[in-house]
Design an enzyme around this catalytic site. Structure first.
Site, mmCIF file in Angstrom:
data_model
loop_
_atom_site.group_PDB
_atom_site.id
_atom_site.type_symbol
_atom_site.label_atom_id
_atom_site.label_comp_id
_atom_site.label_asym_id
_atom_site.label_seq_id
_atom_site.Cartn_x
_atom_site.Cartn_y
_atom_site.Cartn_z
ATOM 1 N N TYR A 56 -12.543 -2.221 -3.469
ATOM 2 C CA TYR A 56 -13.061 -2.262 -2.095
ATOM 3 C C TYR A 56 -14.588 -2.123 -2.057
ATOM 4 C CZ TYR A 56 -8.396 -2.205 0.014
ATOM 5 O OH TYR A 56 -7.129 -2.546 0.423
ATOM 6 N N LYS A 67 0.814 -1.217 0.000
ATOM 7 C CA LYS A 67 0.000 0.000 0.000
ATOM 8 C C LYS A 67 0.854 1.275 0.000
ATOM 9 C CE LYS A 67 -3.957 -2.167 2.316
ATOM 10 N NZ LYS A 67 -5.005 -1.965 3.352
ATOM 11 N N GLU A 77 -9.736 -10.492 -7.626
ATOM 12 C CA GLU A 77 -8.765 -9.412 -7.399
ATOM 13 C C GLU A 77 -7.597 -9.509 -8.383
ATOM 14 O OE1 GLU A 77 -9.785 -8.882 -2.630
ATOM 15 O OE2 GLU A 77 -7.815 -9.621 -3.200
ATOM 16 N N HIS A 88 -2.239 -5.583 1.658
ATOM 17 C CA HIS A 88 -3.541 -6.240 1.524
ATOM 18 C C HIS A 88 -3.301 -7.635 0.973
ATOM 19 C CE1 HIS A 88 -7.646 -7.166 0.254
ATOM 20 N NE2 HIS A 88 -7.070 -7.673 -0.820
ATOM 21 N N ASN A 102 -2.067 0.149 6.752
ATOM 22 C CA ASN A 102 -1.556 -1.120 7.294
ATOM 23 C C ASN A 102 -0.661 -1.876 6.322
ATOM 24 O OD1 ASN A 102 -3.623 -1.901 5.623
ATOM 25 N ND2 ASN A 102 -4.661 -3.217 7.101
HETATM 26 P P1 CMP Z 1 -7.446 -4.493 3.789
HETATM 27 O O1 CMP Z 1 -6.998 -5.852 4.163
HETATM 28 O O2 CMP Z 1 -6.847 -3.873 2.583
HETATM 29 O O3 CMP Z 1 -9.032 -4.525 3.610
HETATM 30 C C1 CMP Z 1 -9.852 -3.427 3.854
HETATM 31 C C2 CMP Z 1 -9.113 -2.280 4.467
HETATM 32 O O4 CMP Z 1 -9.913 -1.310 5.103
HETATM 33 C C3 CMP Z 1 -8.216 -2.810 5.562
HETATM 34 O O5 CMP Z 1 -7.154 -3.527 5.029
HETATM 35 C C4 CMP Z 1 -7.863 -1.536 6.308
HETATM 36 O O6 CMP Z 1 -6.725 -0.880 5.766
HETATM 37 C C5 CMP Z 1 -9.099 -0.701 6.082
HETATM 38 N N1 CMP Z 1 -9.870 -0.633 7.313
HETATM 39 C C6 CMP Z 1 -10.473 -1.622 7.951
HETATM 40 N N2 CMP Z 1 -11.072 -1.173 9.062
HETATM 41 C C7 CMP Z 1 -10.817 0.149 9.120
HETATM 42 C C8 CMP Z 1 -11.149 1.167 10.022
HETATM 43 N N3 CMP Z 1 -11.885 0.911 11.113
HETATM 44 N N4 CMP Z 1 -10.708 2.396 9.749
HETATM 45 C C9 CMP Z 1 -9.980 2.657 8.646
HETATM 46 N N5 CMP Z 1 -9.634 1.723 7.731
HETATM 47 C C10 CMP Z 1 -10.045 0.471 7.982
#
Ligand code: CMP
Length: 139
Positions: free
Chosen positions: A50, A10, A127, A116, A113
């Site tokens: 998403y 990311k 995907e 993904h 984070n």
């Molecule tokens: P990812 O695994 O890419 O899938 C969905 C993403 O939404 C997740 O990682 C996080 O980066 C994001 N996400 C999930 N929960 C939250 C939250 N409470 N606030 C902000 N971002 C979120």
């Protein structure tokens, strides 16, 4: 069983020059990077990718974050690749991620984070198809 999963490094990871460091963790775990490219995700791409989270309160922020800087999209191949990648990524929230996982090592927050990974075979297939034609995947 050999399978494929879809991965994104990311914006928070590419901005901090962590592509190589994260790829090292991936390869050390026995996963093979069989396709990889650095792209700037369009808003349409992020909204489609998403789409399942469209109604969530963090959707707008998620789309903004994912389009804020380049990402590296990848196809990873290996024995039980979907579960294995989820294991080495660690929990979505880095505060809950196990020691040694990518998110524990590098993630900044739940929204930033670092990585993904697909959560199931059907999502992995969809995907991968969103970003890679078959000819770009070389196993
Ligand atoms: P990812 O695994 O890419 O899938 C969905 C993403 O939404 C997740 O990682 C996080 O980066 C994001 N996400 C999930 N929960 C939250 C939250 N409470 N606030 C902000 N971002 C979120």
């Amino acid at each position: 069983m050999t399978e494929r999963t879809f991965s994104i490094l990311k914006p928070d990871a590419t901005e901090r020059n962590l592509t190589g460091a994260i790829n090292a963790v991936i390869e050390k775990a026995g996963l093979r990077i069989v396709a990889q490219k650095r792209i700037k995700m369009s808003r349409a791409d992020a909204e489609q990718f998403y789409g399942v989270h469209k109604e969530r309160p963090f959707f707008g922020e998620l789309v903004e974050t994912m389009t804020s800087a380049p990402v590296v999209v990848q196809v990873l191949e290996g024995d039980g690749a979907i579960a294995k990648y989820r294991e080495i990524m660690g929990a979505t929230n880095p505060a809950q991620a196990a020691d040694g996982t990518i998110r524990k090592l590098y993630a900044k927050s739940i929204g930033e984070n670092s990585v993904h990974g697909s959560d199931a075979p059907e999502t992995a297939k969809a995907e991968i198809a969103q970003f890679f034609p078959d000819a770009e995947i070389v196993g």
